[in-house]
Design a protein around this motif. Structure first.
Motif, PDB file in Angstrom:
ATOM      1  N   ASP A   1     -52.935 -51.994  12.574  1.00  0.00           N
ATOM      2  CA  ASP A   1     -53.503 -51.118  13.592  1.00  0.00           C
ATOM      3  C   ASP A   1     -54.644 -50.334  12.956  1.00  0.00           C
ATOM      4  O   ASP A   1     -54.425 -49.450  12.129  1.00  0.00           O
ATOM      5  CB  ASP A   1     -52.420 -50.168  14.123  1.00  0.00           C
ATOM      6  N   ARG A   2     -55.869 -50.643  13.347  1.00  0.00           N
ATOM      7  CA  ARG A   2     -57.039 -50.022  12.746  1.00  0.00           C
ATOM      8  C   ARG A   2     -57.161 -48.535  13.075  1.00  0.00           C
ATOM      9  O   ARG A   2     -57.778 -47.781  12.321  1.00  0.00           O
ATOM     10  CB  ARG A   2     -58.299 -50.782  13.195  1.00  0.00           C
TER      11      ARG A   2
ATOM     12  N   VAL B   1     -49.133 -56.696  12.734  1.00  0.00           N
ATOM     13  CA  VAL B   1     -50.579 -56.592  12.888  1.00  0.00           C
ATOM     14  C   VAL B   1     -51.019 -55.255  12.301  1.00  0.00           C
ATOM     15  O   VAL B   1     -50.268 -54.271  12.338  1.00  0.00           O
ATOM     16  CB  VAL B   1     -50.990 -56.705  14.384  1.00  0.00           C
TER      17      VAL B   1
ATOM     18  N   TRP C   1     -53.505 -52.265  29.002  1.00  0.00           N
ATOM     19  CA  TRP C   1     -53.781 -53.683  28.807  1.00  0.00           C
ATOM     20  C   TRP C   1     -54.404 -54.256  30.074  1.00  0.00           C
ATOM     21  O   TRP C   1     -54.086 -53.845  31.185  1.00  0.00           O
ATOM     22  CB  TRP C   1     -52.500 -54.443  28.487  1.00  0.00           C
TER      23      TRP C   1
ATOM     24  N   LEU D   1     -54.043 -50.336  20.585  1.00  0.00           N
ATOM     25  CA  LEU D   1     -52.734 -50.979  20.671  1.00  0.00           C
ATOM     26  C   LEU D   1     -51.682 -50.124  21.354  1.00  0.00           C
ATOM     27  O   LEU D   1     -50.825 -50.642  22.071  1.00  0.00           O
ATOM     28  CB  LEU D   1     -52.253 -51.352  19.261  1.00  0.00           C
TER      29      LEU D   1
ATOM     30  N   TYR E   1     -57.259 -59.654  16.495  1.00  0.00           N
ATOM     31  CA  TYR E   1     -58.329 -58.685  16.732  1.00  0.00           C
ATOM     32  C   TYR E   1     -59.677 -59.393  16.705  1.00  0.00           C
ATOM     33  O   TYR E   1     -59.961 -60.137  15.771  1.00  0.00           O
ATOM     34  CB  TYR E   1     -58.285 -57.590  15.655  1.00  0.00           C
TER      35      TYR E   1
ATOM     36  N   ILE F   1     -50.769 -61.291  18.359  1.00  0.00           N
ATOM     37  CA  ILE F   1     -51.966 -60.463  18.533  1.00  0.00           C
ATOM     38  C   ILE F   1     -53.026 -60.825  17.508  1.00  0.00           C
ATOM     39  O   ILE F   1     -52.735 -60.998  16.323  1.00  0.00           O
ATOM     40  CB  ILE F   1     -51.619 -58.969  18.392  1.00  0.00           C
TER      41      ILE F   1
ATOM     42  N   THR G   1     -55.459 -57.964  26.961  1.00  0.00           N
ATOM     43  CA  THR G   1     -56.312 -57.361  25.931  1.00  0.00           C
ATOM     44  C   THR G   1     -56.282 -55.841  26.032  1.00  0.00           C
ATOM     45  O   THR G   1     -56.032 -55.269  27.099  1.00  0.00           O
ATOM     46  CB  THR G   1     -57.778 -57.821  26.064  1.00  0.00           C
TER      47      THR G   1
ATOM     48  N   TYR H   1     -58.001 -56.087  20.883  1.00  0.00           N
ATOM     49  CA  TYR H   1     -56.790 -56.790  20.464  1.00  0.00           C
ATOM     50  C   TYR H   1     -56.393 -57.733  21.598  1.00  0.00           C
ATOM     51  O   TYR H   1     -56.251 -57.308  22.747  1.00  0.00           O
ATOM     52  CB  TYR H   1     -55.652 -55.803  20.199  1.00  0.00           C
ATOM     53  N   HIS H   2     -56.234 -59.001  21.271  1.00  0.00           N
ATOM     54  CA  HIS H   2     -55.859 -60.019  22.251  1.00  0.00           C
ATOM     55  C   HIS H   2     -54.402 -60.380  22.022  1.00  0.00           C
ATOM     56  O   HIS H   2     -54.027 -60.826  20.932  1.00  0.00           O
ATOM     57  CB  HIS H   2     -56.731 -61.265  22.106  1.00  0.00           C
ATOM     58  N   LEU H   3     -53.577 -60.178  23.043  1.00  0.00           N
ATOM     59  CA  LEU H   3     -52.152 -60.480  22.967  1.00  0.00           C
ATOM     60  C   LEU H   3     -51.843 -61.739  23.763  1.00  0.00           C
ATOM     61  O   LEU H   3     -52.049 -61.773  24.981  1.00  0.00           O
ATOM     62  CB  LEU H   3     -51.335 -59.302  23.531  1.00  0.00           C
TER      63      LEU H   3
END
Length: 261
Positions: A87-88, A85, A174, A169, A143, A141, A165, A148-150
């Motif tokens: 990571d922003r 994923v 969470w 990250l 976004y 995951i 969520t 971020y939804h896991l």
């Protein structure tokens, strides 16, 4: 015929759990797979494989053996289901996967990939540990709207799909635990439906040998839409990714066009 021969790219002779990601540049593809032959046992592998492509046809690959790469991994039993994923916050690509050490729980770890996507950097760190501290595997995951939804599988204590969520990250913060199904399922995959506000969550109902598909607009409430899906193949723990018409034609040219299309 194999598109990629697992015997050539793996250290065990087999691969499973492929996850493919289109990079932020729109034209590079990263794929990660478990380096494993299941016939050798569920605690038989110590590695994953990182692959990279510019055209979905030609791939370069590198084995990352966690036990060989890092110290104090003598009791490592398995390295499962890696995914990637973006990571922003870090502006890096994060690889995350499940590991079990000794008799402890399966924990989802992470490390950032290097610039060339040939290896991971730094020590693996826990990404997510459920509130009950029990095993979790098959993390996926996505976004959406700043979160971020896991989605993950509880392993050995319910065997369903749950969700957590976070806004960051690596914060360890969470929340929002929800049970999506009570079936014995694994290998969930979540993806947006092109041209709509809907998302599809699919998962392998492995005791029944089939996939189930569910639909949501908010990633909180899902309804089963199996009636709308038709497949003439039987995938196991795969990924769905949109491709362009140009990419589709390139794949047809390389591998042929299915009879039913």
């Amino acid at each position: 015929q194999p598109v990629i021969d697992s015997r050539e790219i793996s250290s065990t002779g087999g691969v499973r759990d492929p996850h493919i990601l289109r990079c932020e540049d729109g034209k590079t593809f990263y794929m990660v797979v478990t380096d494993m032959v299941s016939a050798n046992g569920w605690s038989s592998n110590r590695a994953m494989i990182l692959l990279k492509s510019k055209d979905l046809i030609n791939w370069t690959s590198n084995v990352v053996n966690i036990q060989k790469k890092y110290p104090d991994q003598e009791d490592l039993k398995r390295v499962w289901a890696p995914q990637t994923v973006y990571d922003r916050e870090a502006k890096k690509y994060m690889v995350y996967w499940s590991m079990q050490h000794g008799n402890g729980p399966d924990i989802i770890y992470y490390a950032y990939a290097n610039k060339d996507f040939t290896d991971i950097e730094g020590e693996p760190k826990p990404l997510f540990i459920p509130e009950n501290k029990k095993s979790c595997i098959d993390g996926d995951i996505i976004y959406k709207d700043g979160l971020y939804h896991l989605f993950y599988k509880t392993e050995g204590h319910g065997n369903g799909i749950k969700k957590a969520t976070t806004a960051s990250l690596t914060s360890g913060q969470w929340k929002d635990y929800k049970q999506q199904t009570k079936e014995a399922v694994e290998g969930s995959g979540i993806f947006p439906l092109i041209g709509t506000d809907k998302y599809i969550l699919m998962y392998d109902v492995y005791m029944k040998g089939k996939y189930q598909f569910t639909e949501s607009t908010d990633l909180d409430h899902f309804k089963v839409i199996d009636h709308a899906i038709s497949m003439d193949f039987h995938p196991r723990h795969g990924t769905v990714m949109p491709i362009t018409d140009k990419e589709l034609k390139r794949l047809f040219k390389a591998y042929g066009k299915p009879d039913k299309m």
